[in-house]
Scaffold this motif. Structure first.
Motif, PDB file in Angstrom:
ATOM      1  N   ASP A  54      33.503  41.316  34.057  1.00 52.17           N
ATOM      2  CA  ASP A  54      33.721  41.425  35.502  1.00 52.17           C
ATOM      3  C   ASP A  54      32.905  42.585  36.063  1.00 52.17           C
ATOM      4  O   ASP A  54      33.233  43.758  35.843  1.00 52.17           O
ATOM      5  CB  ASP A  54      35.208  41.629  35.784  1.00 52.17           C
ATOM      6  N   VAL A  55      31.860  42.271  36.810  1.00 56.13           N
ATOM      7  CA  VAL A  55      30.963  43.297  37.345  1.00 56.13           C
ATOM      8  C   VAL A  55      31.694  44.213  38.326  1.00 56.13           C
ATOM      9  O   VAL A  55      31.378  45.407  38.430  1.00 56.13           O
ATOM     10  CB  VAL A  55      29.748  42.637  38.044  1.00 56.13           C
ATOM     11  N   SER A  56      32.697  43.684  39.023  1.00 53.54           N
ATOM     12  CA  SER A  56      33.430  44.500  40.001  1.00 53.54           C
ATOM     13  C   SER A  56      34.226  45.624  39.333  1.00 53.54           C
ATOM     14  O   SER A  56      34.656  46.571  39.998  1.00 53.54           O
ATOM     15  CB  SER A  56      34.369  43.620  40.825  1.00 53.54           C
ATOM     16  N   LEU A  57      34.421  45.530  38.026  1.00 56.57           N
ATOM     17  CA  LEU A  57      35.162  46.563  37.306  1.00 56.57           C
ATOM     18  C   LEU A  57      34.250  47.604  36.661  1.00 56.57           C
ATOM     19  O   LEU A  57      34.726  48.477  35.933  1.00 56.57           O
ATOM     20  CB  LEU A  57      36.037  45.928  36.215  1.00 56.57           C
ATOM     21  N   PRO A  60      33.748  54.000  37.449  1.00 62.04           N
ATOM     22  CA  PRO A  60      34.050  55.098  36.515  1.00 62.04           C
ATOM     23  C   PRO A  60      35.353  54.954  35.756  1.00 62.04           C
ATOM     24  O   PRO A  60      35.381  55.079  34.523  1.00 62.04           O
ATOM     25  CB  PRO A  60      34.059  56.329  37.433  1.00 62.04           C
ATOM     26  N   MET A  61      36.454  54.687  36.458  1.00 61.97           N
ATOM     27  CA  MET A  61      37.755  54.623  35.790  1.00 61.97           C
ATOM     28  C   MET A  61      37.779  53.533  34.722  1.00 61.97           C
ATOM     29  O   MET A  61      38.281  53.730  33.607  1.00 61.97           O
ATOM     30  CB  MET A  61      38.859  54.370  36.816  1.00 61.97           C
ATOM     31  N   TYR A  62      37.199  52.369  35.024  1.00 64.22           N
ATOM     32  CA  TYR A  62      37.218  51.249  34.074  1.00 64.22           C
ATOM     33  C   TYR A  62      36.234  51.470  32.933  1.00 64.22           C
ATOM     34  O   TYR A  62      36.452  50.983  31.815  1.00 64.22           O
ATOM     35  CB  TYR A  62      36.923  49.950  34.810  1.00 64.22           C
ATOM     36  N   ILE A  63      35.163  52.198  33.202  1.00 64.22           N
ATOM     37  CA  ILE A  63      34.228  52.536  32.118  1.00 64.22           C
ATOM     38  C   ILE A  63      34.927  53.440  31.109  1.00 64.22           C
ATOM     39  O   ILE A  63      34.757  53.284  29.896  1.00 64.22           O
ATOM     40  CB  ILE A  63      32.963  53.203  32.683  1.00 64.22           C
ATOM     41  N   GLN A 302      45.589  41.340  37.056  1.00 60.04           N
ATOM     42  CA  GLN A 302      45.258  40.089  37.739  1.00 60.04           C
ATOM     43  C   GLN A 302      44.290  39.246  36.930  1.00 60.04           C
ATOM     44  O   GLN A 302      44.433  38.021  36.854  1.00 60.04           O
ATOM     45  CB  GLN A 302      44.664  40.392  39.117  1.00 60.04           C
ATOM     46  N   ARG A 303      43.322  39.893  36.314  1.00 60.28           N
ATOM     47  CA  ARG A 303      42.322  39.137  35.560  1.00 60.28           C
ATOM     48  C   ARG A 303      42.903  38.576  34.265  1.00 60.28           C
ATOM     49  O   ARG A 303      42.538  37.479  33.833  1.00 60.28           O
ATOM     50  CB  ARG A 303      41.100  40.009  35.296  1.00 60.28           C
ATOM     51  N   VAL A 304      43.822  39.304  33.638  1.00 59.27           N
ATOM     52  CA  VAL A 304      44.493  38.772  32.449  1.00 59.27           C
ATOM     53  C   VAL A 304      45.344  37.567  32.822  1.00 59.27           C
ATOM     54  O   VAL A 304      45.326  36.530  32.144  1.00 59.27           O
ATOM     55  CB  VAL A 304      45.363  39.864  31.789  1.00 59.27           C
ATOM     56  N   THR A 305      46.086  37.686  33.927  1.00 63.21           N
ATOM     57  CA  THR A 305      46.913  36.574  34.406  1.00 63.21           C
ATOM     58  C   THR A 305      46.061  35.363  34.730  1.00 63.21           C
ATOM     59  O   THR A 305      46.413  34.224  34.395  1.00 63.21           O
ATOM     60  CB  THR A 305      47.708  36.999  35.654  1.00 63.21           C
ATOM     61  N   ARG A 306      44.909  35.598  35.369  1.00 60.99           N
ATOM     62  CA  ARG A 306      44.006  34.512  35.729  1.00 60.99           C
ATOM     63  C   ARG A 306      43.479  33.801  34.484  1.00 60.99           C
ATOM     64  O   ARG A 306      43.366  32.572  34.451  1.00 60.99           O
ATOM     65  CB  ARG A 306      42.844  35.073  36.559  1.00 60.99           C
ATOM     66  N   CYS A 307      43.164  34.578  33.439  1.00 63.35           N
ATOM     67  CA  CYS A 307      42.668  33.978  32.200  1.00 63.35           C
ATOM     68  C   CYS A 307      43.724  33.095  31.540  1.00 63.35           C
ATOM     69  O   CYS A 307      43.423  31.990  31.079  1.00 63.35           O
ATOM     70  CB  CYS A 307      42.245  35.075  31.230  1.00 63.35           C
ATOM     71  N   PHE A 308      44.983  33.569  31.525  1.00 69.03           N
ATOM     72  CA  PHE A 308      46.063  32.773  30.942  1.00 69.03           C
ATOM     73  C   PHE A 308      46.330  31.512  31.747  1.00 69.03           C
ATOM     74  O   PHE A 308      46.636  30.451  31.195  1.00 69.03           O
ATOM     75  CB  PHE A 308      47.329  33.605  30.825  1.00 69.03           C
ATOM     76  N   MET A 309      46.212  31.632  33.078  1.00 66.91           N
ATOM     77  CA  MET A 309      46.429  30.462  33.926  1.00 66.91           C
ATOM     78  C   MET A 309      45.346  29.405  33.691  1.00 66.91           C
ATOM     79  O   MET A 309      45.628  28.228  33.628  1.00 66.91           O
ATOM     80  CB  MET A 309      46.445  30.888  35.401  1.00 66.91           C
TER      81      MET A 309
END
Length: 314
Positions: A54-57, A60-63, A302-309
Motif C-alpha cells: 500500500d503506497v499510501s502507507l 514515517p510512522m509506517y516505515i 482496515q486493510r487487514v479487514t479488507r484482505c479477509f473480506m
C-alpha cells in the motif's frame, strides 16, 4: 562429550539444556512457545506485506512499523527454532561458532529494536510538540539515518561479546544451562577470569535498557506537557496516536527489566524461571507488536479487514 569441572578442554560444540529442571514438561512448554512464535511470524509478515503493497502507507510512522516487524521476525527466529528442536527432537547440540553467532543475533537485534523505539519516541515528540516542522524534520533521510544509527550502535555494543567469548579456548564444561547461547551463560563456563565480560554485559545493559528508557520517558514527559495545552478533543486524538507506541515499549522493556532484576537479585529464584523470563523478551514483543499496531492503527486494521473480506468472497 561433556567434561567435568576438574579438566578444561576446547569444545567442538555446546549442549543446550533447554529448561533445566523442567525436562519432563518440555513438550507441554513447547505448545505456548510455538503458538507465540507462529503468531509473531504471521502477524509481522502481515504488517510487512500490507505496508509494502500500500503506497499510501509509505509514511514515517509506517516505515518504522516495517523496520520493527523485520527486526521482530529475525529476533524470534534467532533462538526459538533451536529451542523447539530441543523440546521436540532433543537436538541439544549446537556448534561452537554457531553458538556465538546466535549470541550476537539475539543480543544485537534486541539492541536494534530498542534503538528503533527510541527513534519512534522522537517521531511522536516532533509530531505532537512541534507539528509544523514534522514534515521537514522526520523525512525519509532522517528515517534512514536513524535506522542506520540504531544498527551501527547495536553492532558496536554487541559485536565485542562473541569475539571476546571466542577468545577463550579452554572450558570447564560444554553444557549450557540455558535454552540459547546467552552471553554470560556461555562465558562463565570458561576456565579463565570472566569479570571483564561480566562488567561489559552490565555496561551494555545499562546503556541500552536504562539510557534508552530514560530518553523515551523524557520524550513522553514533553509530549504530556504539550497535550495538556490542547483542547480535550485534540488531546484525545493526539494521545491516541501514542498509545500503540507506549504499549509496544512496555511489552519490550518490561520483560527485559524483569529478567535483569531477577538475574541480578533473585538468587533464590529457580533457574528455569530465569530462562523463562529470558525467553519472554524474544517472543512477547514480536507477538504483541503486530497485534498492538493492528488494533490501534486504523489504516492497518482496515486493510487487514479488507484482505479477509476479499478472501471470504472469493
Amino acid at each position: 562429550m561433556v567434561a567435568g569441572n576438574e579438566s578444561c578442554f576446547y569444545p567442538a560444540s555446546f549442549i543446550l539444556l533447554g529448561m533445566p529442571g523442567l525436562e519432563y514438561l518440555h513438550v507441554w512448554i513447547s505448545i505456548p512457545f510455538f503458538s507465540m512464535f507462529l503468531f509473531a511470524f504471521i502477524g509481522n509478515y502481515t504488517v510487512l506485506l500490507i505496508i509494502f503493497r500500500d503506497v499510501s502507507l509509505h509514511q514515517p510512522m509506517y516505515i518504522y512499523f516495517t523496520i520493527l516487524a523485520f527486526i521482530d521476525i529475525i529476533l524470534a527466529n534467532s533462538a526459538v527454532p533451536k529451542l523447539l528442536s530441543i523440546f521436540w527432537f532433543h537436538q541439544n547440540e549446537i556448534d561452537f561458532h554457531m553458538c556465538f553467532l546466535q549470541m550476537f543475533f539475539v543480543h544485537a537485534f534486541s539492541t536494534f529494536e530498542s534503538g528503533i523505539f527510541l527513534a519512534m519516541a522522537y517521531d511522536r515528540y516532533v509530531a505532537i510538540c512541534n507539528p509544523l516542522r514534522y514534515s521537514v524534520t522526520v523525512t525519509p533521510r532522517f528515517i534512514i539515518i536513524s535506522g542506520v544509527l540504531a544498527v551501527l550502535r547495536g553492532v558496536v555494543y554487541i559485536l565485542p561479546m562473541p569475539f571476546l567469548g571466542e577468545r577463550f579456548h579452554q572450558y570447564s564444561s560444554n553444557v549450557i544451562f540455558h535454552s540459547y547461547c546467552e552471553h554470560m551463560a556461555v562465558v562463565r563456563l570458561a576456565c579463565a577470569d570472566v569479570s571483564f565480560d561480566d562488567h561489559l554485559g552490565m555496561a551494555i545493559g545499562f546503556l541500552v535498557l536504562i539510557m534508552d528508557s530514560v530518553f523515551i520517558a523524557f520524550s513522553y514527559v514533553m509530549i504530556l506537557q504539550a497535550l495538556l495545552k490542547l483542547s480535550v478533543k485534540a488531546r484525545v486524538k493526539s494521545f491516541g496516536t501514542c498509545i500503540s507506541h507506549v504499549c509496544a515499549i512496555l511489552s519490550f522493556y518490561t520483560p527485559i527489566l524483569c529478567s535483569s532484576l531477577v538475574h541480578r537479585f533473585g538468587k533464590n529464584v529457580p533457574h528455569h524461571t530465569h530462562i523463562l523470563l529470558a525467553n519472554s523478551y524474544l517472543l512477547i514483543p514480536p507477538m504483541l507488536n503486530p497485534l498492538v499496531y493492528g488494533i490501534r492503527t486504523r489504516q492497518i486494521r482496515q486493510r487487514v479487514t479488507r484482505c479477509f473480506m476479499k478472501q471470504s468472497l472469493s
